[in-house]
Scaffold this active site. Structure first.
Site, PDB file in Angstrom:
ATOM      1  N   GLY A  11     -68.260 -10.460  40.809  1.00  0.00           N
ATOM      2  CA  GLY A  11     -68.727 -11.839  40.616  1.00  0.00           C
ATOM      3  C   GLY A  11     -70.237 -11.916  40.730  1.00  0.00           C
ATOM      4  N   ARG A  72     -65.768  -7.166  35.686  1.00  0.00           N
ATOM      5  CA  ARG A  72     -64.745  -6.550  36.535  1.00  0.00           C
ATOM      6  C   ARG A  72     -64.083  -5.515  35.625  1.00  0.00           C
ATOM      7  NH1 ARG A  72     -64.988 -10.132  40.833  1.00  0.00           N
ATOM      8  NH2 ARG A  72     -65.094 -12.340  40.289  1.00  0.00           N
ATOM      9  N   GLY A 102     -70.125  -6.918  45.311  1.00  0.00           N
ATOM     10  CA  GLY A 102     -69.326  -7.255  46.480  1.00  0.00           C
ATOM     11  C   GLY A 102     -68.465  -6.105  46.970  1.00  0.00           C
ATOM     12  N   ASP A 103     -67.391  -6.441  47.688  1.00  0.00           N
ATOM     13  CA  ASP A 103     -66.560  -5.411  48.317  1.00  0.00           C
ATOM     14  C   ASP A 103     -65.921  -4.464  47.296  1.00  0.00           C
ATOM     15  OD1 ASP A 103     -65.058  -7.560  47.398  1.00  0.00           O
ATOM     16  OD2 ASP A 103     -63.567  -7.446  48.997  1.00  0.00           O
ATOM     17  N   SER A 105     -67.059  -3.707  44.278  1.00  0.00           N
ATOM     18  CA  SER A 105     -68.120  -2.862  43.707  1.00  0.00           C
ATOM     19  C   SER A 105     -68.507  -1.744  44.667  1.00  0.00           C
ATOM     20  CB  SER A 105     -69.351  -3.715  43.401  1.00  0.00           C
ATOM     21  OG  SER A 105     -68.997  -4.768  42.546  1.00  0.00           O
ATOM     22  N   THR A 126     -72.781 -11.213  46.703  1.00  0.00           N
ATOM     23  CA  THR A 126     -71.574 -12.015  46.481  1.00  0.00           C
ATOM     24  C   THR A 126     -71.728 -13.337  47.214  1.00  0.00           C
ATOM     25  OG1 THR A 126     -69.208 -12.233  46.965  1.00  0.00           O
ATOM     26  CG2 THR A 126     -70.409 -10.726  48.365  1.00  0.00           C
ATOM     27  N   ASP A 128     -69.424 -14.892  48.494  1.00  0.00           N
ATOM     28  CA  ASP A 128     -68.351 -15.016  49.489  1.00  0.00           C
ATOM     29  C   ASP A 128     -68.795 -14.690  50.920  1.00  0.00           C
ATOM     30  OD1 ASP A 128     -66.778 -15.633  47.358  1.00  0.00           O
ATOM     31  OD2 ASP A 128     -65.576 -13.796  47.383  1.00  0.00           O
ATOM     32  N   ASP A 130     -68.300 -11.945  52.439  1.00  0.00           N
ATOM     33  CA  ASP A 130     -67.100 -11.345  53.046  1.00  0.00           C
ATOM     34  C   ASP A 130     -67.303  -9.874  53.376  1.00  0.00           C
ATOM     35  OD1 ASP A 130     -67.268 -10.503  50.426  1.00  0.00           O
ATOM     36  OD2 ASP A 130     -65.176 -10.913  49.919  1.00  0.00           O
ATOM     37  N   ARG A 172     -62.578 -16.435  48.000  1.00  0.00           N
ATOM     38  CA  ARG A 172     -61.417 -15.527  47.955  1.00  0.00           C
ATOM     39  C   ARG A 172     -60.631 -15.627  49.255  1.00  0.00           C
ATOM     40  NH1 ARG A 172     -60.912 -11.772  43.820  1.00  0.00           N
ATOM     41  NH2 ARG A 172     -63.104 -11.723  43.328  1.00  0.00           N
ATOM     42  N   ARG A 256     -58.292 -37.932  46.049  1.00  0.00           N
ATOM     43  CA  ARG A 256     -58.796 -37.277  44.838  1.00  0.00           C
ATOM     44  C   ARG A 256     -59.081 -35.818  45.185  1.00  0.00           C
ATOM     45  NH1 ARG A 256     -57.273 -41.340  42.958  1.00  0.00           N
ATOM     46  NH2 ARG A 256     -58.283 -42.775  41.498  1.00  0.00           N
TER      47      ARG A 256
HETATM   48  N1  LIG Z   1     -60.620   0.943  44.306  1.00  0.00           N
HETATM   49  C1  LIG Z   1     -61.607   0.943  43.397  1.00  0.00           C
HETATM   50  N2  LIG Z   1     -62.028   2.086  42.825  1.00  0.00           N
HETATM   51  C2  LIG Z   1     -63.012   2.103  41.914  1.00  0.00           C
HETATM   52  N3  LIG Z   1     -63.648   0.995  41.503  1.00  0.00           N
HETATM   53  C3  LIG Z   1     -63.302  -0.182  42.046  1.00  0.00           C
HETATM   54  C4  LIG Z   1     -62.268  -0.277  43.022  1.00  0.00           C
HETATM   55  N4  LIG Z   1     -62.146  -1.577  43.392  1.00  0.00           N
HETATM   56  C5  LIG Z   1     -63.043  -2.261  42.648  1.00  0.00           C
HETATM   57  N5  LIG Z   1     -63.738  -1.424  41.846  1.00  0.00           N
HETATM   58  C6  LIG Z   1     -64.730  -1.791  40.835  1.00  0.00           C
HETATM   59  O1  LIG Z   1     -65.581  -2.827  41.256  1.00  0.00           O
HETATM   60  C7  LIG Z   1     -65.473  -3.917  40.343  1.00  0.00           C
HETATM   61  C8  LIG Z   1     -65.818  -5.202  40.994  1.00  0.00           C
HETATM   62  O2  LIG Z   1     -64.884  -5.484  42.017  1.00  0.00           O
HETATM   63  P1  LIG Z   1     -64.453  -6.980  42.346  1.00  0.00           P
HETATM   64  O3  LIG Z   1     -63.568  -6.925  43.543  1.00  0.00           O
HETATM   65  O4  LIG Z   1     -63.941  -7.620  41.125  1.00  0.00           O
HETATM   66  O5  LIG Z   1     -65.823  -7.750  42.645  1.00  0.00           O
HETATM   67  P2  LIG Z   1     -66.832  -7.665  43.871  1.00  0.00           P
HETATM   68  O6  LIG Z   1     -67.563  -6.383  43.828  1.00  0.00           O
HETATM   69  O7  LIG Z   1     -67.754  -8.820  43.588  1.00  0.00           O
HETATM   70  O8  LIG Z   1     -66.027  -7.835  45.114  1.00  0.00           O
HETATM   71  C9  LIG Z   1     -64.057  -3.799  39.802  1.00  0.00           C
HETATM   72  O9  LIG Z   1     -63.864  -4.486  38.608  1.00  0.00           O
HETATM   73  C10 LIG Z   1     -63.955  -2.290  39.601  1.00  0.00           C
HETATM   74  O10 LIG Z   1     -64.640  -1.881  38.434  1.00  0.00           O
HETATM   75  O1  LIG Z   2     -65.076 -15.045  38.501  1.00  0.00           O
HETATM   76  P1  LIG Z   2     -63.624 -14.912  38.637  1.00  0.00           P
HETATM   77  O2  LIG Z   2     -63.116 -13.645  38.064  1.00  0.00           O
HETATM   78  O3  LIG Z   2     -62.908 -16.133  38.162  1.00  0.00           O
HETATM   79  O4  LIG Z   2     -63.285 -14.762  40.204  1.00  0.00           O
HETATM   80  C1  LIG Z   2     -63.385 -15.779  41.139  1.00  0.00           C
HETATM   81  C2  LIG Z   2     -63.672 -15.147  42.474  1.00  0.00           C
HETATM   82  O5  LIG Z   2     -64.999 -14.624  42.455  1.00  0.00           O
HETATM   83  C3  LIG Z   2     -65.755 -15.169  43.516  1.00  0.00           C
HETATM   84  O6  LIG Z   2     -66.464 -16.310  43.041  1.00  0.00           O
HETATM   85  C4  LIG Z   2     -66.773 -14.162  43.999  1.00  0.00           C
HETATM   86  O7  LIG Z   2     -66.117 -13.023  44.492  1.00  0.00           O
HETATM   87  P2  LIG Z   2     -66.720 -11.572  44.302  1.00  0.00           P
HETATM   88  O8  LIG Z   2     -68.188 -11.670  44.618  1.00  0.00           O
HETATM   89  O9  LIG Z   2     -65.982 -10.715  45.270  1.00  0.00           O
HETATM   90  O10 LIG Z   2     -66.523 -11.125  42.904  1.00  0.00           O
HETATM   91  C5  LIG Z   2     -64.707 -15.590  44.553  1.00  0.00           C
HETATM   92  O11 LIG Z   2     -65.216 -16.575  45.437  1.00  0.00           O
HETATM   93  C6  LIG Z   2     -63.612 -16.085  43.653  1.00  0.00           C
HETATM   94  O12 LIG Z   2     -62.358 -15.995  44.291  1.00  0.00           O
HETATM   95 MG   LIG Z   3     -65.403  -9.378  46.399  1.00  0.00          MG
END
Ligand SMILES: Nc1ncnc2c1ncn2[C@@H]1O[C@H](COP(=O)(O)OP(=O)(O)O)[C@@H](O)[C@H]1O
Ligand SMILES: O=P(O)(O)OC[C@H]1O[C@](O)(COP(=O)(O)O)[C@@H](O)[C@@H]1O
Ligand SMILES: [Mg+2]
Length: 331
Positions: A11, A72, A102-103, A105, A126, A128, A130, A172, A256
């Site tokens: 994100g 993603r 984020g986590d 990535s 991120t 979040d 988190d 999230r 609302r």
């Molecule tokens: N277990 C994993 N192994 C390798 N790459 C991962 C794994 N989990 C996530 N990723 C990579 O990181 C990208 C971003 O993760 P995501 O959880 O969507 O967002 P964020 O980094 O913001 O938390 C995923 O789309 C994927 O390409």
């Molecule tokens: O952008 P998407 O794929 O609709 O995902 C929404 C999710 O991404 C976020 O906005 C940001 O999360 P990440 O930074 O982990 O990607 C969360 O708060 C939300 O749940």
């Molecule tokens: Mg995340």
């Protein structure tokens, strides 16, 4: 080391551009070449690279989103996908990476170091907040200010019409954004995934307030709540709708719902996010030059710190329950 790559993944978050700008300019300052990788890990797999210079990052410090684009990418979760990424990095001569995300990535970043043998530094980006290992992530401060702006506006109409508004915030499974903005925005009830809550208690509180003549309320709900009442609601609907219906049924108040959604992800970054991102970007390059890898930069107080990515990912970030309690007392 001669050439490094930089990408944004997951994100998007306001301040990612300020981080990219800092990585690029500090790397150039140290005589390194910088390759921009588009669309996060998808760009690594597709070889979507371009050479960056000082002007590639001009006029972006004030912009939300990410000029490198984000994605993603499911394929990067497979060993085959990661081998394609390695091949492309070798072809391009990328010797090290800075990953801003984020986590998820960072989970990918860890594999770049361990499995592909490419040094990598993570920067927490991120809304979040988190991630353990840092008090705050890039983008969260801007998102909190966006939420507060929305609450202020909703409060105007809520008071005029004497309605109860159920406002759903992002995060999230993490309630940080919700707790902070509930406190700062004077919410009358707070629901977050980390905390048990009793919907009957909340309704009784609203009824009591009603008896005292207060007919408008702001109820803040984190998108991640609802495991406990899943059986009673349509799983496709946001928890805010279920909670709003329940409040309306039990209290008779006119309700609302507003789901703030992706507007929380956009906007010009705050000073705090710009400064944090600029500092973290610079630190990432310095740590790569110092031979570090597989770490994430964080901030504790005024100081930048860094921790192994494995430690960050295996530690659950705790919500400050004192702030939650204070928000409840003050409401
Ligand atoms: N277990 C994993 N192994 C390798 N790459 C991962 C794994 N989990 C996530 N990723 C990579 O990181 C990208 C971003 O993760 P995501 O959880 O969507 O967002 P964020 O980094 O913001 O938390 C995923 O789309 C994927 O390409
Ligand atoms: O952008 P998407 O794929 O609709 O995902 C929404 C999710 O991404 C976020 O906005 C940001 O999360 P990440 O930074 O982990 O990607 C969360 O708060 C939300 O749940
Ligand atoms: Mg995340």
């Amino acid at each position: 080391m001669n050439k490094i790559g930089v990408l944004t993944s997951g994100g998007d978050a306001p301040g990612m551009n300020a981080a990219i700008r800092s990585v690029v300019r500090v790397a150039l300052h140290h005589g390194l070449n910088v390759v921009g990788i588009r669309r996060g890990y998808a760009g690594l797999i597709d070889g979507d690279f371009y050479q960056m210079n000082r002007s590639s990052v001009s006029d972006i410090i004030q912009r939300g989103g990410t000029i490198l684009l984000s994605a993603r990418c499911e394929e990067f979760k497979t060993p085959e996908g990661r081998q394609k990424a390695l091949h492309n990095m070798q072809q391009e001569g990328i010797e090290a990476l800075v990953v801003i995300g984020g986590d998820g990535s960072l989970t990918g970043a860890q594999k770049i170091d361990k499995e592909l043998g490419i040094p990598v530094i993570g920067i927490p980006g991120t809304i979040d907040n988190d991630l353990a290992g840092t008090e705050i992530t890039i983008g969260c401060d801007t998102a909190m200010n966006t939420v507060i702006d929305a609450i202020n506006k909703i409060r105007d109409t809520a008071t005029s019409h004497e309605r109860t508004f159920v406002i759903e915030t992002m995060g999230r499974r993490c309630g940080f954004l919700t707790v902070m903005t509930a406190l700062a925005g004077g919410a009358d009830a707070i629901l977050i995934p980390e905390m048990n809550y009793d919907l009957d208690d909340i309704c009784n509180k609203l009824i009591k307030r009603q008896e005292m003549g207060r007919l408008h309320n702001i109820v803040l709900v984190a998108e991640g709540v609802g495991e406990d009442f899943k059986t009673n609601r349509n799983l496709d609907e946001s928890p805010a709708f279920f909670i709003s219906r329940l409040i309306s049924d039990k209290t008779g108040q006119e309700t609302r719902v507003i789901i703030l959604g992706h507007l929380q992800r956009g906007g010009s970054p705050t000073v705090r996010d710009r400064v944090l991102a600029s500092r973290m970007g610079a630190k990432a390059v310095e740590l790569l030059l110092a031979g570090e890898s597989n770490i994430m930069i964080g901030i504790e107080g005024r100081e930048l710190v860094y921790h192994k990515i494995s430690e960050v990912l295996s530690t659950k970030k705790e919500i400050d329950m004192g702030l939650y309690e204070l928000g409840t007392i003050l409401s």
